[in-house]
Design a protein around this motif. Structure first.
Motif, short mmCIF file in Angstrom:
data_model
loop_
_atom_site.label_atom_id
_atom_site.label_comp_id
_atom_site.label_asym_id
_atom_site.label_seq_id
_atom_site.Cartn_x
_atom_site.Cartn_y
_atom_site.Cartn_z
N HIS A 110 -32.25 -15.43 0.06
CA HIS A 110 -31.89 -14.93 1.39
C HIS A 110 -31.20 -13.57 1.31
O HIS A 110 -30.47 -13.19 2.22
CB HIS A 110 -30.99 -15.94 2.09
CG HIS A 110 -31.69 -17.24 2.35
ND1 HIS A 110 -32.41 -17.47 3.49
CD2 HIS A 110 -31.82 -18.34 1.59
CE1 HIS A 110 -32.94 -18.68 3.44
NE2 HIS A 110 -32.60 -19.24 2.29
N ARG A 298 -36.66 -30.46 8.49
CA ARG A 298 -37.92 -30.46 7.79
C ARG A 298 -38.51 -31.87 7.75
O ARG A 298 -39.69 -32.08 8.05
CB ARG A 298 -37.71 -29.94 6.37
CG ARG A 298 -38.90 -29.21 5.86
CD ARG A 298 -38.81 -28.86 4.41
NE ARG A 298 -40.19 -28.72 3.96
CZ ARG A 298 -40.86 -27.60 4.10
NH1 ARG A 298 -40.33 -26.55 4.64
NH2 ARG A 298 -42.12 -27.54 3.69
N GLU A 311 -43.65 -20.56 6.80
CA GLU A 311 -43.21 -19.21 7.12
C GLU A 311 -44.41 -18.28 7.14
O GLU A 311 -45.17 -18.21 6.18
CB GLU A 311 -42.18 -18.74 6.08
CG GLU A 311 -41.61 -17.39 6.44
CD GLU A 311 -40.45 -16.99 5.53
OE1 GLU A 311 -40.71 -16.68 4.36
OE2 GLU A 311 -39.30 -16.98 6.01
N VAL A 313 -45.65 -14.40 7.48
CA VAL A 313 -45.14 -13.04 7.35
C VAL A 313 -46.07 -12.09 8.10
O VAL A 313 -47.29 -12.15 7.96
CB VAL A 313 -45.05 -12.63 5.86
CG1 VAL A 313 -44.51 -11.21 5.74
CG2 VAL A 313 -44.15 -13.59 5.10
N THR A 339 -37.72 -19.50 14.42
CA THR A 339 -36.82 -18.36 14.20
C THR A 339 -37.63 -17.17 13.69
O THR A 339 -38.70 -17.34 13.09
CB THR A 339 -35.73 -18.64 13.13
OG1 THR A 339 -36.37 -19.03 11.92
CG2 THR A 339 -34.77 -19.72 13.56
N HIS A 341 -37.11 -13.84 11.31
CA HIS A 341 -36.22 -13.15 10.36
C HIS A 341 -36.69 -11.71 10.23
O HIS A 341 -37.85 -11.45 9.92
CB HIS A 341 -36.27 -13.81 8.98
CG HIS A 341 -35.69 -15.20 8.98
ND1 HIS A 341 -34.55 -15.52 8.31
CD2 HIS A 341 -36.10 -16.32 9.61
CE1 HIS A 341 -34.27 -16.79 8.51
NE2 HIS A 341 -35.20 -17.31 9.29
N ARG A 361 -40.61 -12.12 9.43
CA ARG A 361 -40.97 -13.43 8.90
C ARG A 361 -40.71 -14.47 9.97
O ARG A 361 -39.61 -14.56 10.51
CB ARG A 361 -40.16 -13.74 7.63
CG ARG A 361 -40.65 -12.93 6.42
CD ARG A 361 -39.72 -13.01 5.24
NE ARG A 361 -38.45 -12.40 5.55
CZ ARG A 361 -37.28 -12.98 5.37
NH1 ARG A 361 -37.20 -14.20 4.87
NH2 ARG A 361 -36.16 -12.35 5.68
N LEU A 363 -40.55 -18.31 11.11
CA LEU A 363 -40.49 -19.70 10.70
C LEU A 363 -41.15 -20.51 11.82
O LEU A 363 -40.70 -20.49 12.96
CB LEU A 363 -39.05 -20.14 10.50
CG LEU A 363 -38.92 -21.58 9.99
CD1 LEU A 363 -39.40 -21.70 8.55
CD2 LEU A 363 -37.48 -22.06 10.10
N CYS A 364 -42.26 -21.16 11.46
CA CYS A 364 -43.09 -21.78 12.49
C CYS A 364 -43.25 -23.28 12.29
O CYS A 364 -43.23 -23.77 11.17
CB CYS A 364 -44.49 -21.16 12.46
SG CYS A 364 -44.47 -19.40 12.80
N ILE A 375 -50.67 -17.56 5.92
CA ILE A 375 -49.65 -17.50 4.87
C ILE A 375 -50.17 -16.63 3.75
O ILE A 375 -51.28 -16.86 3.26
CB ILE A 375 -49.33 -18.93 4.38
CG1 ILE A 375 -48.73 -19.73 5.54
CG2 ILE A 375 -48.39 -18.91 3.19
CD1 ILE A 375 -48.64 -21.20 5.28
#
Ligand SMILES: Nc1ncnc2c1ncn2[C@@H]1O[C@H](COP(=O)(O)OP(=O)(O)O)[C@@H](O)[C@H]1O
Ligand SMILES: [Mg+2]
Length: 396
Positions: A110, A298, A311, A313, A339, A341, A361, A363-364, A375
């Protein structure tokens, strides 16, 4: 709320302060010895015994798990989680932060700034590993040390090699870490509660000692943290799954360098140095959050067959760049963005009008089949990473 403080030291300063803070606020609080629990998996539902009897109902639990009982202690906390009792620090957060390697691995993903660190096993890899973090002097750390014990500064590569060999011969694993010299025996402890730093202090090592731990004779003083230190401290605690944490940072040339995130930070030094009511802040935060026990997202989101979390991108050249999220086509493909990023920034629940940028990025949650094509494949990812690594550092 009805609060249980898990602690083996009912008379310790931190336990006393937390208990008093809870009582002062009208909460019902008990200090329970962590080692007297029994994990009961005999009935229909997960349950806990305390001193052999069924535990009464609690709204919240504050774990203060010492290093020597991590395995049992985190098992007890995990059981509270299964029973939907709120805990600010999750069992996986406590376990992960205990191990300096695990914590470093998780934080590095991160982009949390940390001293360069390596971990090797084979003798032949030791010298190259020391060189890869900048050579001697170099810091060597036992994975599960605390209070400065097990943190050694080796002045030369030869000494470092000897120390590592000795420790490994007694089956102790060690981290090799670059020595942040400019910090000059000082570090910052930021006490994070929820989404903010409630108190911070600087610890200064004694004499020519480089470890600033209070247990090594370090002295403490209150500090006003600048924004960057605060942001890094809060992010680090969040990533580790800890809502009450002591984040230790060195003052590097380029800003904060996180060393570790403690899940049971002592309150005595920081309350004395800052004159702040840290215990009260912890209790208030918990009272506020008690309705939201931790959910393993998760695990819960992947129980529908064919659906999962991934995720995605947005590549620089992608036709999604410049488009609004609502026009990206994701919704039509049954993909929900949880979210976004963007660099160090995180946008929760991004709106449809959010305009996408290259390298975002997402988050799906959605149909795995639909997300598969979006991906990046591993090879491509690696090439991009290597390119970045070999690019000269940005001048700023
Ligand atoms: N890479 C480093 N460079 C300079 N000083 C360090 C480094 N790592 C640790 N220290 C010093 O040693 C102390 C103890 O290290 P830390 O990783 O926090 O272990 P512990 O869990 O024993 O507190 C730190 O508070 C800091 O003063
Ligand atoms: Mg420390």
């Amino acid at each position: 709320m009805k609060l249980a403080i898990l602690s083996r030291a009912p008379r310790a300063y931190s336990t006393q302060r937390l208990r008093t803070a809870a009582l002062d606020r009208g909460h019902d609080v008990k200090v329970l010895n962590t080692l007297r629990f029994g994990i009961d998996l005999t009935g229909d539902e997960p349950d806990l015994l305390f001193r052999g009897k069924q535990l009464s109902t609690y709204d919240a639990v504050l774990p203060r798990i010492g290093n020597s009982i991590t395995y049992f202690g985190t098992a007890v906390v995990r059981q509270f989680e299964q029973m939907d009792v709120y805990t600010p620090n999750t069992s996986y957060g406590i376990a992960n932060s205990r191990d300096k390697l695990r914590a470093t691995q998780i934080l590095s993903r991160h982009k949390i700034p940390m001293p360069a660190t390596t971990f090797v096993q084979d003798r032949a890899d030791v010298i190259p590993a020391i060189e890869s973090v900048g050579g001697a002097p170099v810091v060597i750390k036992l994975l599960e040390g605390t209070q400065g014990i097990g943190v050694i500064l080796a002045p030369t590569i030869k000494v470092a090699e000897a120390i590592i060999e000795t420790l490994q011969s007694t089956r102790q694993n060690v981290l090799i870490q670059s020595f942040v010299k400019e910090s000059k025996g000082r570090d910052i402890r930021a006490l994070v509660v929820g989404d903010r730093v409630v108190a911070a202090m600087r610890r200064v090592a004694q004499g020519d000692e480089f470890r600033s731990n209070v247990h090594r004779g370090g002295s403490v003083e209150a500090v006003e943290l600048d924004e960057e230190f605060e942001r890094v401290a809060v992010r680090s605690a969040q990533i580790m799954g800890l809502r009450v944490a002591g984040v230790d940072m060195l003052e590097g040339r380029k800003g904060p360098q996180v060393m570790e995130v403690n899940s049971s930070p002592g309150l005595e030094g920081i309350e004395r140095a800052t004159k702040l009511d840290v215990a009260g802040a912890i209790v208030d935060y918990m009272a506020n959050q008690v309705a939201f026990p931790d959910i393993d997202v998760r695990q819960r989101l992947t129980v529908s067959t064919g659906y999962g979390v991934a995720e995605i991108v947005v590549h620089g050249g992608s036709d999604m760049v410049g488009k609004k999220l609502g026009d990206s086509g994701l919704d039509e493909r049954d993909i929900t963005v949880l979210t976004l990023h963007r660099g160090p920034q995180v946008i929760p629940n991004p709106r449809n009008k959010t305009v996408l940028e290259g390298e975002d990025r997402l988050l799906c949650f959605g149909k795995l089949e639909e997300m598969r094509s979006m991906i990046p494949d591993r090879k491509e990812k690696r090439v991009r990473r290597l390119m970045k690594k070999h690019l000269p550092p940005e001048s700023s």
